[in-house]
Structures are given as structure tokens and as C-alpha cells.
Design a protein around this motif. Sequence first.
Motif, PDB file in Angstrom:
ATOM      1  N   ALA A   1       0.325  -1.262   0.179  1.00  0.00           N
ATOM      2  CA  ALA A   1       0.139  -0.308  -0.241  1.00  0.00           C
ATOM      3  C   ALA A   1       0.319   0.966   0.008  1.00  0.00           C
ATOM      4  O   ALA A   1       0.796   1.882  -0.056  1.00  0.00           O
ATOM      5  CB  ALA A   1      -0.895   0.248   1.179  1.00  0.00           C
ATOM      6  N   VAL A   2       2.153   0.965   0.512  1.00  0.00           N
ATOM      7  CA  VAL A   2       3.175   2.467   0.602  1.00  0.00           C
ATOM      8  C   VAL A   2       2.721   3.112  -0.961  1.00  0.00           C
ATOM      9  O   VAL A   2       2.944   4.162  -1.141  1.00  0.00           O
ATOM     10  CB  VAL A   2       4.515   2.003   0.957  1.00  0.00           C
ATOM     11  CG1 VAL A   2       5.012   3.022   0.674  1.00  0.00           C
ATOM     12  CG2 VAL A   2       4.415   1.606   2.966  1.00  0.00           C
ATOM     13  N   PRO A   3       3.366   2.083  -2.254  1.00  0.00           N
ATOM     14  CA  PRO A   3       3.488   2.960  -2.898  1.00  0.00           C
ATOM     15  C   PRO A   3       1.609   3.705  -3.009  1.00  0.00           C
ATOM     16  O   PRO A   3       1.798   4.929  -4.098  1.00  0.00           O
ATOM     17  CB  PRO A   3       3.615   2.027  -4.212  1.00  0.00           C
ATOM     18  CG  PRO A   3       4.301   0.287  -3.382  1.00  0.00           C
ATOM     19  CD  PRO A   3       3.659   1.176  -2.229  1.00  0.00           C
ATOM     20  N   LEU A   4       1.455   3.489  -2.933  1.00  0.00           N
ATOM     21  CA  LEU A   4       0.123   3.664  -3.410  1.00  0.00           C
ATOM     22  C   LEU A   4      -0.662   5.100  -2.764  1.00  0.00           C
ATOM     23  O   LEU A   4      -0.976   5.944  -2.796  1.00  0.00           O
ATOM     24  CB  LEU A   4      -1.614   2.869  -3.039  1.00  0.00           C
ATOM     25  CG  LEU A   4      -2.074   1.467  -3.699  1.00  0.00           C
ATOM     26  CD1 LEU A   4      -3.068   0.603  -3.216  1.00  0.00           C
ATOM     27  CD2 LEU A   4      -1.317   1.841  -4.856  1.00  0.00           C
ATOM     28  N   ALA A  61      -0.718  11.055  -3.263  1.00  0.00           N
ATOM     29  CA  ALA A  61       0.182  12.916  -2.320  1.00  0.00           C
ATOM     30  C   ALA A  61       0.670  13.336  -3.351  1.00  0.00           C
ATOM     31  O   ALA A  61       1.379  14.356  -2.888  1.00  0.00           O
ATOM     32  CB  ALA A  61       0.942  11.994  -1.465  1.00  0.00           C
ATOM     33  N   GLY A  62       0.909  12.546  -4.494  1.00  0.00           N
ATOM     34  CA  GLY A  62       1.851  13.318  -5.887  1.00  0.00           C
ATOM     35  C   GLY A  62       3.117  13.131  -5.665  1.00  0.00           C
ATOM     36  O   GLY A  62       3.569  14.656  -6.186  1.00  0.00           O
ATOM     37  N   LEU A  63       3.621  12.465  -4.705  1.00  0.00           N
ATOM     38  CA  LEU A  63       5.162  12.278  -5.285  1.00  0.00           C
ATOM     39  C   LEU A  63       5.616  11.474  -5.403  1.00  0.00           C
ATOM     40  O   LEU A  63       4.882   9.985  -5.903  1.00  0.00           O
ATOM     41  CB  LEU A  63       5.249  11.719  -3.543  1.00  0.00           C
ATOM     42  CG  LEU A  63       4.805  12.469  -2.548  1.00  0.00           C
ATOM     43  CD1 LEU A  63       5.208  11.995  -0.760  1.00  0.00           C
ATOM     44  CD2 LEU A  63       5.793  13.796  -1.787  1.00  0.00           C
ATOM     45  N   SER A  78      10.546   4.430  -1.227  1.00  0.00           N
ATOM     46  CA  SER A  78       9.281   5.055  -1.587  1.00  0.00           C
ATOM     47  C   SER A  78       9.808   6.460  -1.148  1.00  0.00           C
ATOM     48  O   SER A  78       9.350   6.824   0.051  1.00  0.00           O
ATOM     49  CB  SER A  78       8.170   4.554  -0.339  1.00  0.00           C
ATOM     50  OG  SER A  78       8.040   3.038  -1.155  1.00  0.00           O
ATOM     51  N   ILE A  79       8.734   7.772  -1.619  1.00  0.00           N
ATOM     52  CA  ILE A  79       9.277   9.296  -0.980  1.00  0.00           C
ATOM     53  C   ILE A  79       7.976   9.196  -0.338  1.00  0.00           C
ATOM     54  O   ILE A  79       6.335   8.483  -0.835  1.00  0.00           O
ATOM     55  CB  ILE A  79       9.215  10.375  -2.114  1.00  0.00           C
ATOM     56  CG1 ILE A  79      10.451   9.327  -3.578  1.00  0.00           C
ATOM     57  CG2 ILE A  79       9.555  11.182  -1.593  1.00  0.00           C
ATOM     58  CD1 ILE A  79      11.507  10.035  -3.158  1.00  0.00           C
ATOM     59  N   VAL A  93      13.615  13.254  -7.404  1.00  0.00           N
ATOM     60  CA  VAL A  93      14.045  13.075  -5.773  1.00  0.00           C
ATOM     61  C   VAL A  93      14.821  14.371  -6.228  1.00  0.00           C
ATOM     62  O   VAL A  93      15.517  14.395  -6.617  1.00  0.00           O
ATOM     63  CB  VAL A  93      14.491  11.906  -5.546  1.00  0.00           C
ATOM     64  CG1 VAL A  93      15.421  11.665  -4.223  1.00  0.00           C
ATOM     65  CG2 VAL A  93      14.140  10.639  -6.132  1.00  0.00           C
ATOM     66  N   THR A  94      14.848  15.321  -4.615  1.00  0.00           N
ATOM     67  CA  THR A  94      15.089  16.408  -4.415  1.00  0.00           C
ATOM     68  C   THR A  94      16.158  16.061  -2.655  1.00  0.00           C
ATOM     69  O   THR A  94      15.238  15.178  -1.896  1.00  0.00           O
ATOM     70  CB  THR A  94      14.391  17.284  -4.546  1.00  0.00           C
ATOM     71  OG1 THR A  94      13.809  17.174  -3.953  1.00  0.00           O
ATOM     72  CG2 THR A  94      14.878  17.708  -5.910  1.00  0.00           C
TER      73      THR A  94
END
Length: 173
Positions: A16-19, A24-26, A92-93, A151-152
Motif C-alpha cells: 500500500a505504500v506506493p499507492l 500524494a503526488g510524490l 518510497s518517497i 528526488v531532491t
Amino acid sequence: MKDRIRGIVAGVLFAAVPLVSLAAGLPAPFEGSSTLQADGVVKSVDMATHAVAVLDAQGAEASFNITDTSNFAQIRPGSKVHIRMTRNAVVSITRGADAHDAAQLASSGSVQNVVAQVQAVDHASGVMALKGANGSVFHIRGRDAAKVAGVTPGMQVTVAFAPQVSVAVAPVQ
């Protein structure tokens, strides 16, 4: 049976983490790997189990179960060696609280999770320097550098390390 159910639940929660990231637009989660390399002196070798105990430059001892045994027959107590450990991971961001919650939920299975902050990113190579909660800095190389493009520095990430570790040992020339 409890461990199996706990593993299944953790797997579902980890999936579920990727979802959450996408909603969240990440940037989308991506695969990568972490490699740790060190030199030392062999204290002991167990040929039957492919285990080796190594002393580092400060005299600290660490034991390794060698998975890549191509050079194992050449290793003897007292010899200088180079150890290389590689672990696959999914990065995962997340946002601050989301990262902590995701790590706690997924850590109940066999996956090891680390919450970290991005310190630096080399977008050309796909390598990120990450700072863990304990202050240690480690590096993850994304399998596809293009997926690291969003990624920043300053972003919060959850790194889910695979339970398998590839460990190789070679004599120092």
C-alpha cells in the motif's frame, strides 16, 4: 502460523505504500540497491557453513555468511580480505509522518525498513546519499536513473531492504 499471517499482513501493508505515494503526488517508488564494502583481516573461517569472521582496522569483529563462494577457498585466517555486501531495496518517497507509519507497519514482516532523509542526489548515476534516523549516511543506487529524477535533497524516504544479502569475499592483492 502467526508468523505467516503477520508476513502476509505486512506484505499487504507494504504494497500500500506506493499507492500512498502516488495519491500524494510524490514520485513513484523505485527499486535500487545498497552496497557496503570493507577491508579487514580474517580471524576465522568455517568452510562447512561458508562463514568468515573479520577484524576491521579498529579491531572490531564482524561475522559474515558468504553467498558468493567463488573466492572462498583462497581465504585463510590472517589473510587480508575485501568484503562486499549488496542488498536490494525499494525506495518510497513519503511525507514525514507517512514514512514513520509505513516503516512501522511493514517492519513487522521479513522486510527491514529504514526511514531516512535525502542528503544529496546524483541524477546522472541515480545514486542518492541518505541520512538515517541514527545519523548514519548510506547510499542507494536506483536501478533506473530516470526514476530518481524527481528526488531532491530534503525529501523523506522509506527504504525497504530485501531480507537477502549477497556477500562476497576476496583476498586483497
